[in-house]
Design a protein around this motif. Structure first.
Motif, PDB file in Angstrom:
ATOM      1  N   LEU A 101       0.826  -1.215   0.000  1.00 39.80           N
ATOM      2  CA  LEU A 101       0.000   0.000   0.000  1.00 39.80           C
ATOM      3  C   LEU A 101       0.856   1.258   0.000  1.00 39.80           C
ATOM      4  CD1 LEU A 101      -3.009  -0.884   2.322  1.00 39.80           C
ATOM      5  CD2 LEU A 101      -3.080  -0.264  -0.096  1.00 39.80           C
ATOM      6  N   HIS A 102       1.959   1.216   0.715  1.00 42.45           N
ATOM      7  CA  HIS A 102       2.864   2.366   0.719  1.00 42.45           C
ATOM      8  C   HIS A 102       3.368   2.646  -0.702  1.00 42.45           C
ATOM      9  CE1 HIS A 102       5.675   5.291   2.314  1.00 42.45           C
ATOM     10  NE2 HIS A 102       6.623   4.719   1.593  1.00 42.45           N
ATOM     11  N   ALA A 103       3.751   1.600  -1.412  1.00 41.80           N
ATOM     12  CA  ALA A 103       4.226   1.765  -2.793  1.00 41.80           C
ATOM     13  C   ALA A 103       3.092   2.241  -3.704  1.00 41.80           C
ATOM     14  CB  ALA A 103       4.822   0.455  -3.310  1.00 41.80           C
ATOM     15  N   ALA A 104       1.892   1.680  -3.507  1.00 41.86           N
ATOM     16  CA  ALA A 104       0.750   2.063  -4.350  1.00 41.86           C
ATOM     17  C   ALA A 104       0.344   3.514  -4.130  1.00 41.86           C
ATOM     18  CB  ALA A 104      -0.433   1.141  -4.074  1.00 41.86           C
ATOM     19  N   LEU A 105       0.498   3.987  -2.902  1.00 40.59           N
ATOM     20  CA  LEU A 105       0.081   5.357  -2.563  1.00 40.59           C
ATOM     21  C   LEU A 105       1.265   6.311  -2.463  1.00 40.59           C
ATOM     22  CD1 LEU A 105      -2.572   4.482   0.183  1.00 40.59           C
ATOM     23  CD2 LEU A 105      -2.973   4.966  -2.240  1.00 40.59           C
ATOM     24  N   ASP A 106       2.382   5.910  -3.039  1.00 41.86           N
ATOM     25  CA  ASP A 106       3.622   6.682  -2.939  1.00 41.86           C
ATOM     26  C   ASP A 106       3.478   8.116  -3.451  1.00 41.86           C
ATOM     27  OD1 ASP A 106       6.397   6.902  -2.289  1.00 41.86           O
ATOM     28  OD2 ASP A 106       6.841   6.769  -4.449  1.00 41.86           O
ATOM     29  N   ASP A 107       2.668   8.310  -4.478  1.00 43.21           N
ATOM     30  CA  ASP A 107       2.527   9.650  -5.038  1.00 43.21           C
ATOM     31  C   ASP A 107       1.315  10.401  -4.473  1.00 43.21           C
ATOM     32  OD1 ASP A 107       0.732   7.963  -6.326  1.00 43.21           O
ATOM     33  OD2 ASP A 107       0.987   8.900  -8.294  1.00 43.21           O
ATOM     34  N   TRP A 108       0.719   9.881  -3.394  1.00 45.19           N
ATOM     35  CA  TRP A 108      -0.385  10.539  -2.725  1.00 45.19           C
ATOM     36  C   TRP A 108       0.163  11.371  -1.567  1.00 45.19           C
ATOM     37  CZ3 TRP A 108      -5.823   8.292  -2.316  1.00 45.19           C
ATOM     38  CH2 TRP A 108      -6.152   7.541  -3.456  1.00 45.19           C
ATOM     39  N   THR A 109      -0.419  12.530  -1.350  1.00 43.23           N
ATOM     40  CA  THR A 109      -0.027  13.340  -0.195  1.00 43.23           C
ATOM     41  C   THR A 109      -0.681  12.750   1.060  1.00 43.23           C
ATOM     42  OG1 THR A 109      -1.938  14.828  -0.321  1.00 43.23           O
ATOM     43  CG2 THR A 109       0.025  15.431  -1.635  1.00 43.23           C
ATOM     44  N   LEU A 110      -0.174  13.145   2.211  1.00 45.00           N
ATOM     45  CA  LEU A 110      -0.767  12.717   3.477  1.00 45.00           C
ATOM     46  C   LEU A 110      -2.217  13.174   3.557  1.00 45.00           C
ATOM     47  CD1 LEU A 110      -0.467  11.317   6.189  1.00 45.00           C
ATOM     48  CD2 LEU A 110       0.446  13.461   7.112  1.00 45.00           C
ATOM     49  N   GLU A 111      -2.482  14.364   3.071  1.00 44.76           N
ATOM     50  CA  GLU A 111      -3.855  14.895   3.074  1.00 44.76           C
ATOM     51  C   GLU A 111      -4.767  14.021   2.208  1.00 44.76           C
ATOM     52  OE1 GLU A 111      -5.995  18.760   1.201  1.00 44.76           O
ATOM     53  OE2 GLU A 111      -4.344  19.198   2.595  1.00 44.76           O
ATOM     54  N   GLU A 112      -4.295  13.589   1.044  1.00 39.06           N
ATOM     55  CA  GLU A 112      -5.092  12.724   0.170  1.00 39.06           C
ATOM     56  C   GLU A 112      -5.358  11.368   0.833  1.00 39.06           C
ATOM     57  OE1 GLU A 112      -3.875  14.162  -4.334  1.00 39.06           O
ATOM     58  OE2 GLU A 112      -2.422  12.969  -3.180  1.00 39.06           O
ATOM     59  N   LYS A 113      -4.344  10.824   1.495  1.00 41.84           N
ATOM     60  CA  LYS A 113      -4.516   9.543   2.195  1.00 41.84           C
ATOM     61  C   LYS A 113      -5.526   9.687   3.326  1.00 41.84           C
ATOM     62  CE  LYS A 113       0.223   8.057   1.323  1.00 41.84           C
ATOM     63  NZ  LYS A 113       1.504   7.687   1.972  1.00 41.84           N
ATOM     64  N   ASN A 114      -5.432  10.750   4.098  1.00 41.63           N
ATOM     65  CA  ASN A 114      -6.386  10.979   5.181  1.00 41.63           C
ATOM     66  C   ASN A 114      -7.802  11.163   4.657  1.00 41.63           C
ATOM     67  OD1 ASN A 114      -4.797  10.761   7.529  1.00 41.63           O
ATOM     68  ND2 ASN A 114      -3.989  12.829   7.248  1.00 41.63           N
ATOM     69  N   SER A 115      -7.915  11.867   3.552  1.00 45.67           N
ATOM     70  CA  SER A 115      -9.221  12.074   2.937  1.00 45.67           C
ATOM     71  C   SER A 115      -9.819  10.740   2.469  1.00 45.67           C
ATOM     72  CB  SER A 115      -9.099  13.050   1.762  1.00 45.67           C
ATOM     73  OG  SER A 115     -10.341  13.229   1.137  1.00 45.67           O
ATOM     74  N   LEU A 116      -8.988   9.903   1.850  1.00 45.25           N
ATOM     75  CA  LEU A 116      -9.454   8.583   1.412  1.00 45.25           C
ATOM     76  C   LEU A 116      -9.935   7.774   2.605  1.00 45.25           C
ATOM     77  CD1 LEU A 116      -9.798   6.306  -0.675  1.00 45.25           C
ATOM     78  CD2 LEU A 116      -7.400   5.700  -0.246  1.00 45.25           C
ATOM     79  N   LEU A 117      -9.133   7.718   3.639  1.00 45.74           N
ATOM     80  CA  LEU A 117      -9.505   6.959   4.833  1.00 45.74           C
ATOM     81  C   LEU A 117     -10.808   7.464   5.423  1.00 45.74           C
ATOM     82  CD1 LEU A 117      -8.906   4.857   7.013  1.00 45.74           C
ATOM     83  CD2 LEU A 117      -7.474   6.573   8.148  1.00 45.74           C
ATOM     84  N   ASN A 118     -10.933   8.758   5.591  1.00 42.28           N
ATOM     85  CA  ASN A 118     -12.164   9.334   6.158  1.00 42.28           C
ATOM     86  C   ASN A 118     -13.376   9.050   5.289  1.00 42.28           C
ATOM     87  OD1 ASN A 118     -10.804  10.352   8.380  1.00 42.28           O
ATOM     88  ND2 ASN A 118     -10.392  12.312   7.391  1.00 42.28           N
ATOM     89  N   ASN A 119     -13.203   9.164   3.972  1.00 39.81           N
ATOM     90  CA  ASN A 119     -14.332   8.915   3.075  1.00 39.81           C
ATOM     91  C   ASN A 119     -14.709   7.440   3.014  1.00 39.81           C
ATOM     92  OD1 ASN A 119     -15.051  11.544   2.249  1.00 39.81           O
ATOM     93  ND2 ASN A 119     -13.262  11.617   0.908  1.00 39.81           N
ATOM     94  N   LEU A 120     -13.730   6.534   3.081  1.00 36.89           N
ATOM     95  CA  LEU A 120     -14.048   5.107   3.111  1.00 36.89           C
ATOM     96  C   LEU A 120     -14.803   4.754   4.389  1.00 36.89           C
ATOM     97  CD1 LEU A 120     -10.765   3.516   1.699  1.00 36.89           C
ATOM     98  CD2 LEU A 120     -13.030   3.538   0.616  1.00 36.89           C
ATOM     99  N   ARG A 121     -14.363   5.286   5.511  1.00 37.21           N
ATOM    100  CA  ARG A 121     -15.069   5.045   6.778  1.00 37.21           C
ATOM    101  C   ARG A 121     -16.483   5.614   6.729  1.00 37.21           C
ATOM    102  NH1 ARG A 121     -10.080   6.401  10.857  1.00 37.21           N
ATOM    103  NH2 ARG A 121      -9.198   4.305  10.871  1.00 37.21           N
TER     104      ARG A 121
END
Length: 144
Positions: free
Chosen positions: A114-134
């Protein structure tokens, strides 16, 4: 829009459910599990302690199929089963110490992927994804 969201979810679930990806994960983690047993193992990790019925429902599999895989995991020393204190007809499963060790190896491998797959994502984008999935999970859960 809702149809496009549904299609994206199907795309995501289809990637997660591919047996060839499970086999790759097993090989990369260096663990000795069959693909079908791996899926049940991951389900137990997610729900533990869990009953065979709850696990079968979550996986969309029949009770006897899941029960057979749990038996394999128990024979391998990765899972411990015992009767439920609420109803002795219900068999509950949870990881043993060896199962926890195998889970740690799988988790590290999953995290690297997952780290490699999301390597070009910002921390903000990752947090947004997590919040939206939840949030999506909670919204869909209201219809159960």
């Amino acid at each position: 829009m809702e149809n496009d969201i549904f299609k994206a979810l199907i795309d995501l679930v289809s990637i997660i459910n591919r047996p060839d990806r499970d086999k790759k994960m097993i090989a990369n983690a260096g663990v000795n599990l069959e693909a079908a047993t791996f899926r049940v193992f991951v389900g137990i990790v997610h729900l533990q302690p869990t009953s065979v019925g709850d696990l079968a429902a979550m996986m969309g599999k029949n009770y006897s199929s899941v029960s057979r895989q749990i038996d394999k995991l128990e024979n391998a020393g990765l899972v411990h089963t015992y009767p439920s204190s609420a109803d002795s007809r219900i068999r509950v499963s949870e990881l043993t110490k060896s199962g926890e060790e195998i889970n740690a190896m799988i988790s590290l491998t999953r995290e690297r992927i997952l780290h490699a797959a999301l390597d070009d994502w910002t921390l903000e984008e990752k947090n947004s994804l997590l919040n939206n999935l939840r949030r999506l999970f909670e919204s869909l859960q209201r219809f159960d």
